[in-house]
Design an enzyme around this catalytic site. Structure first.
Site, PDB file in Angstrom:
ATOM      1  NE  ARG A 162      37.545  -9.314  41.068  1.00 44.75           N
ATOM      2  CZ  ARG A 162      37.977  -8.027  41.563  1.00 44.75           C
ATOM      3  NH1 ARG A 162      37.143  -7.285  42.164  1.00 44.75           N
ATOM      4  NH2 ARG A 162      39.047  -7.975  41.708  1.00 44.75           N
ATOM      5  CG  ASP A 444      43.715  -4.685  41.998  1.00 47.29           C
ATOM      6  OD1 ASP A 444      43.363  -3.559  42.385  1.00 47.29           O
ATOM      7  OD2 ASP A 444      42.883  -5.550  42.537  1.00 47.29           O
TER       8      ASP A 444
END
Length: 526
Positions: A162, A444
């Site tokens: 990603r 996150d």
């Protein structure tokens, strides 16, 4: 390997580090420079369009399925590419930053896929970015230790990467006196070094695409893939990418996004926290989009059910994978707490599997067996459930926007949790850590985003008074300093005040915080 040279040199503005020369080779930098030269102007235009769209929605323009693409949605004749090698069965995917420890644990976890995350799970220190590329290269070259002391060698998960989103810059690289789009850095370096190696190993260069807001941004990625494949002599269609549907505007263009990426598509993923963050960021000025404590906003909420059911229907109608959201629980030392956490994970994955998802995400290796057992029970020997086309699902714009049905006043505990989580995450991020275990969950950047925008929204609509927020902020800042004595509490608190307490809401906390705190330039290398 022949790469067309860009018209100007891509310059490295950071100090050299250990083994950086293995990644930042002249050929690799030329390759990234070619991508930047070709696509940076379009990327800048798309970011301007994002701002224009945000202003239109804030001024009252309705959000609807685009009329100009009605024929794309109505046409039953098109499908995305068939699953690529290593991406047929994706019942369990594990995510995390591309550091060496995570790589070994994830690749050995028993999950089918490891998503190496340069976006939300990585604080973009230059050493983290280049170090992540080194980890991936070592993993592909099998230079990491994948053998147990007893000599057992694990079956390794398929790697997906990603890259950072289109909105982020990489300020340690410069092209034509401008910072380079971070997405092209993360994609380009991995593709240059690992694409052919992955193909030779029977896999391919596979990606997750974050934060897309519309079909035009997907088209840009597709054109990046085409040029990258052509430059390195790789057949078109070798790249595969799963798009995270984590913005409210992208939810209205799922079919169009798949269509743009058709020969490179690997389906869609339901990015939960970022999706809620996007809803508040887009419609936070409206009282009918007030959300209660985030712990109370579950996937059973009507607007989230509409979003996930539409995602499954869209993917299966077009022959692509539908991948579910994150299970972020982190096992601890308390057996009772662990069992309760695993029960939540099990229930969540059961709902996803029953709804038709083909797999789902976990953040910790201990959750892999739970997720696998649930999807094994539904899938059996089948690799996916594309045959569940969910034709009965009918989702309207009103369904996707029906947030008011779960509105409710925030609690003092909810305010405190958001402030505490945001402060502690900011502190870790400023130290260079992008994935952090907090209160039994692996958090996150998406967590910090939803936490801080909720505070902003509650203050804006005066459902929480500023005195309460500032009192809790004082208390939690003091607690942060006591827990992490080497943390600059002043920097952390200032970042929270800038991103949650200002009248105008910053679209993301990361760009300005990155420029202020994480950029470490040195003299330009020749």
């Amino acid at each position: 390997m022949t790469v067309t040279a860009p018209t100007q040199q891509l310059r490295v503005l950071a100090a050299p580090g250990h083994r950086h020369d293995e990644i930042l080779t002249p050929a690799a930098l030329d390759f990234v420079g070619r991508l930047v030269e070709a696509f940076a102007p379009r990327r800048r235009d798309l970011m301007k369009e994002r701002r224009r769209q945000a202003l239109r929605l804030a001024s009252g323009s309705p959000l609807d399925f685009p009329m100009v693409t009605a024929t794309v949605r109505a046409d039953d004749g098109w499908r995305v590419a068939s699953p690529a090698p290593g991406l047929t069965d994706r019942r369990v995917e594990i995510t995390g930053p591309p550091d060496r420890r995570m790589a070994v644990n994830a690749l050995n976890s028993g999950a089918q896929v490891w998503m190496a995350d340069f976006e939300d799970a990585t604080a973009p220190l230059w050493d983290n970015i280049v170090g992540g590329q080194l980890t991936l290269l070592d993993a592909v070259e099998r230079r990491l230790d994948f053998t147990t002391p007893e000599g057992k060698e694990y079956r390794l998960a398929t790697i997906m990467v990603r890259p950072r989103g289109w909105h982020l810059d990489e300020e340690h690289l410069e092209y034509e006196c401008r910072p380079v789009p971070a997405a092209l850095v993360d994609f380009g370096l991995y593709f240059f070094h690992c694409a052919q190696r992955q193909i030779d190993a029977g896999r391919g260069p596979y990606f997750y695409l974050p934060k897309l807001e519309n079909r035009y941004e997907a088209r840009l990625w597709n054109d990046v893939f085409l040029l990258a494949q052509d430059l390195l002599g790789i057949p078109r269609g070798t790249v595969r990418a799963t798009v995270l549907i984590e913005t409210i505007t992208a939810a209205f263009e799922m079919e169009e996004i798949l269509r743009e990426l058709r020969e490179h598509s690997a389906g869609l993923n339901a990015g939960r926290w970022d999706y809620l963050f996007s809803v508040i960021k887009t419609f936070g000025h409206r009282t009918d989009f007030l959300l209660p404590d985030r712990a109370k906003v579950t996937m059973t909420a009507p607007f989230l059910r509409a979003y996930t059911e539409l995602l499954v229907r869209t993917c299966h109608r077009r022959g692509g994978h539908a991948i579910g959201g994150m299970a972020a629980q982190v096992p601890g030392k308390d057996p009772a707490a662990n069992e309760a956490a695993l029960a939540k994970v099990r229930l969540d994955k059961e709902h996803e599997a029953e709804d038709g998802f083909d797999g789902s995400w976990v953040a910790h290796p201990a959750l892999v067996p739970v997720c696998r057992k649930v999807f094994d029970g539904v899938l059996g020997a089948r690799p996916h459930q594309f045959d569940r086309t969910r034709d009965e699902v009918e989702v309207t714009p009103a369904d996707l926007l029906s947030v008011r049905r779960i509105s409710g006043p925030p609690t003092t505990d909810g305010v405190r949790t958001n402030i505490s989580v945001a402060l502690r995450y900011y502190a870790a991020w400023l130290r260079g850590q992008g994935a952090v275990a907090l209160d039994g969950l692996m958090e996150d950047a998406a967590t910090a985003e939803i936490a801080r925008v909720q505070i902003w929204q509650w203050l804006r609509h005066r459902v929480v008074d500023r005195e309460t927020v500032e009192l809790i902020l004082d208390e939690e800042s003091t607690a942060l300093g006591a827990q992490y004595p080497y943390t600059s509490v002043e920097d952390v608190r200032a970042l929270f005040e800038q991103t949650a307490l200002r009248h105008e809401l910053p679209l993301f906390f990361t760009p300005d915080a990155y420029s202020r705190h994480l950029v470490r330039r040195a003299e330009v290398q020749a």
